[in-house]
Design an enzyme around this catalytic site. Structure first.
Site, mmCIF file in Angstrom:
data_model
loop_
_atom_site.group_PDB
_atom_site.id
_atom_site.type_symbol
_atom_site.label_atom_id
_atom_site.label_comp_id
_atom_site.label_asym_id
_atom_site.label_seq_id
_atom_site.Cartn_x
_atom_site.Cartn_y
_atom_site.Cartn_z
ATOM 1 N N ASP A 32 0.818 -1.219 0.000
ATOM 2 C CA ASP A 32 0.000 0.000 0.000
ATOM 3 C C ASP A 32 0.851 1.269 0.000
ATOM 4 O OD1 ASP A 32 -2.424 -1.575 0.308
ATOM 5 O OD2 ASP A 32 -1.847 -1.827 2.403
ATOM 6 N N GLY A 71 1.876 2.904 -2.691
ATOM 7 C CA GLY A 71 1.672 3.724 -3.885
ATOM 8 C C GLY A 71 2.508 3.264 -5.063
ATOM 9 N N LYS A 72 2.787 1.943 -5.118
ATOM 10 C CA LYS A 72 3.604 1.418 -6.211
ATOM 11 C C LYS A 72 2.936 1.606 -7.559
ATOM 12 C CE LYS A 72 3.718 -2.651 -4.332
ATOM 13 N NZ LYS A 72 3.003 -2.287 -3.089
ATOM 14 N N GLY A 73 1.596 1.473 -7.590
ATOM 15 C CA GLY A 73 0.883 1.591 -8.858
ATOM 16 C C GLY A 73 1.074 2.953 -9.493
ATOM 17 N N ALA A 105 -3.814 -8.078 -4.295
ATOM 18 C CA ALA A 105 -3.132 -6.788 -4.365
ATOM 19 C C ALA A 105 -4.001 -5.800 -5.120
ATOM 20 C CB ALA A 105 -1.786 -6.940 -5.075
ATOM 21 N N GLY A 106 -3.696 -4.535 -4.963
ATOM 22 C CA GLY A 106 -4.442 -3.520 -5.693
ATOM 23 C C GLY A 106 -3.569 -2.334 -6.028
ATOM 24 N N HIS A 107 -3.658 -1.855 -7.256
ATOM 25 C CA HIS A 107 -2.957 -0.652 -7.678
ATOM 26 C C HIS A 107 -4.004 0.375 -8.098
ATOM 27 C CE1 HIS A 107 0.693 -2.710 -7.305
ATOM 28 N NE2 HIS A 107 0.924 -3.075 -8.540
ATOM 29 N N GLN A 157 2.191 -6.094 -3.007
ATOM 30 C CA GLN A 157 2.433 -6.124 -1.557
ATOM 31 C C GLN A 157 3.751 -5.400 -1.201
ATOM 32 O OE1 GLN A 157 1.578 -9.584 -2.849
ATOM 33 N NE2 GLN A 157 -0.558 -9.109 -2.537
#
Length: 428
Positions: free
Chosen positions: A13, A15-17, A39-41, A223
């Site tokens: 979480d 802010g990689k996306g 996971a979520g971006h 992650q």
């Protein structure tokens, strides 16, 4: 060659996306190398906020090849739903490539994940209940199904039958759930295979040839380091390796192919789910960070736990991943703070730690040792150069660099692609 790895330097979480999306335009391939739709971006693209779970961030760019690596686990209906969502936004998924060896999340994996967490009660791990752990478990047990199995009816049926010999007993006798039949599952997954067939190929030759000819390849982890199954806060971890070494295994390329490893870290700290968190704030300051930072999980919607920046955690990530650079995200959120604390070490039973303790009990009971820095209390979301930041913000970043031992090369001051400051990052 130009191989770059992006990993989370905390508990995910970070802010990689957004950072991946911002850097993408310089790359030819973007490879997701581990994890699943746990996971979520979140990516802000042309004024639209898009939430991705499986498809690499590079899908937004028409000239980039997005790749789902063999280290991932894929739930076909979820992937197809995400592809449909993008197509409705006029974003083509035609270029998407999926490894033949990517493992599949099957319906019983979702059932078992949820049932197991429910049974653990107060001791639950905090999984997303999307079947990721059970899918990786079957991969290690050689009971897993892979993407390539979707294209051979007899092999698919044989592997489903073999898996259900064990899984139906677990579902019915242990958890009191309904069993599955080979026919219903095979028919459903063969249909998924027909839709995905044109995207599936061997990715190791594809990526190695690309690197040989000088293409730029970005390896995108999900992650974060402290959720790595080997190096994280076990058992409160994910079921794969989101560290830099996982990029090589999860995409079929060697470590000598990599030029730089970028670790993404929030200017403060959050984590979702259970597990130790020495700098967690359960007071008004923590609530303010959650509110201002919009700290809710992209995948689950769960409220994240928030705390001050933890330098030992990031230092540990530098060591485990061999980080060459840091990106600090959400620096703008700290504009709400009069003063800012940084955890520089821990104390446990008279011993001082400047990195994550090797024993889980020491980390769980570690007391943070803080240094306090002045805040800046001005809006920095419009800053586009390092020199534009207030002196207090520049000093804060300099202190984080000193503690980590690697340069802060990228700074995010807002959610959009444009709200990013590049200091020392190669551009094509």
């Amino acid at each position: 060659m130009a191989g770059f790895i992006i990993v989370g330097a905390q508990w995910g979480d970070e802010g990689k996306g957004k950072i991946t999306d911002m850097l993408c335009e310089d790359f030819d391939y973007v490879v997701r190398f581990q994890g699943g739709n746990n996971a979520g971006h979140t990516v802000v693209f042309e004024g639209r906020t898009l939430k991705l779970h499986l498809i690499p961030s590079g899908i937004m760019y028409p000239d980039i090849v997005p790749v789902i690596g063999n280290g991932c686990v894929v739930d076909p209906p979820v992937l197809l739903s995400e592809m449909d969502m993008l197509e409705k936004q006029n974003i083509s998924c035609e270029r998407l490539v999926i490894s033949t060896n990517t493992h599949l999340i099957m319906p019983w994996h979702r059932d078992l994940d949820g049932a197991s967490e429910h049974r653990l009660g107060a001791n639950e791990i905090g999984t997303t209940r999307r079947g990721i752990g059970p899918a990786y478990q079957d991969k290690a047990s050689r009971l897993g199904l892979r993407m390539q199995d979707l294209f051979d009816r007899s092999i698919l049926r044989e592997k489903i039958a073999s898996a259900l010999e064990e899984k139906n007993d677990l579902l019915t006798k242990v958890y009191g759930l309904a069993p599955y039949t080979v026919d219903e599952v095979a028919d459903e997954y063969l249909a998924y295979g027909e839709r995905l067939r044109s995207h599936v190929t061997e990715i190791s030759p594809l990526l190695n040839v690309a690197l040989d000819r000088g293409d730029w390849v970005l390896f995108e982890g999900a992650q974060g380091t402290l959720l790595d199954i080997d190096h994280g806060t076990y058992p409160f971890v994910t079921s794969s390796n989101p560290t830099a070494g996982g990029a090589c295994v999860g995409a079929g390329v060697g470590p000598t192919r990599m030029d730089r490893v970028l670790g993404i870290a929030k200017a403060y700290l959050t984590r979702v789910g259970s597990g130790p968190f020495p700098t967690e704030l359960s007071d008004e300051t923590g609530a303010r960070l959650i509110e201002v930072g919009g700290e809710y999980g992209t995948t689950t919607g769960r409220q994240r736990r928030a705390g001050w920046y933890d330098a030992p955690v990031v230092k540990y990530a530098v060591e485990v991943n061999g980080l060459t650079d840091l990106a600090i995200t959400k620096l703008d959120v700290l504009s709400c703070c009069e003063t800012i604390k940084v955890c520089v070490a821990y104390e446990h039973r008279g011993k001082r730690y400047t990195t994550v303790p090797g024993h889980q009990s020491a980390f769980h009971h570690a007391a943070p040792i803080y240094e306090e820095l002045p805040g800046w209390k001005v809006d920095i979301s419009g800053c586009r150069r390092f020199e534009d930041l207030p002196a207090e913000a520049r000093d804060y970043l300099g202190y984080l660099e000193e503690l980590a031992g690697v340069p802060v090369s990228i700074i995010a001051v807002g959610p959009s692609r444009e709200q990013t400051i590049l200091r020392d990052w190669p551009q094509r």
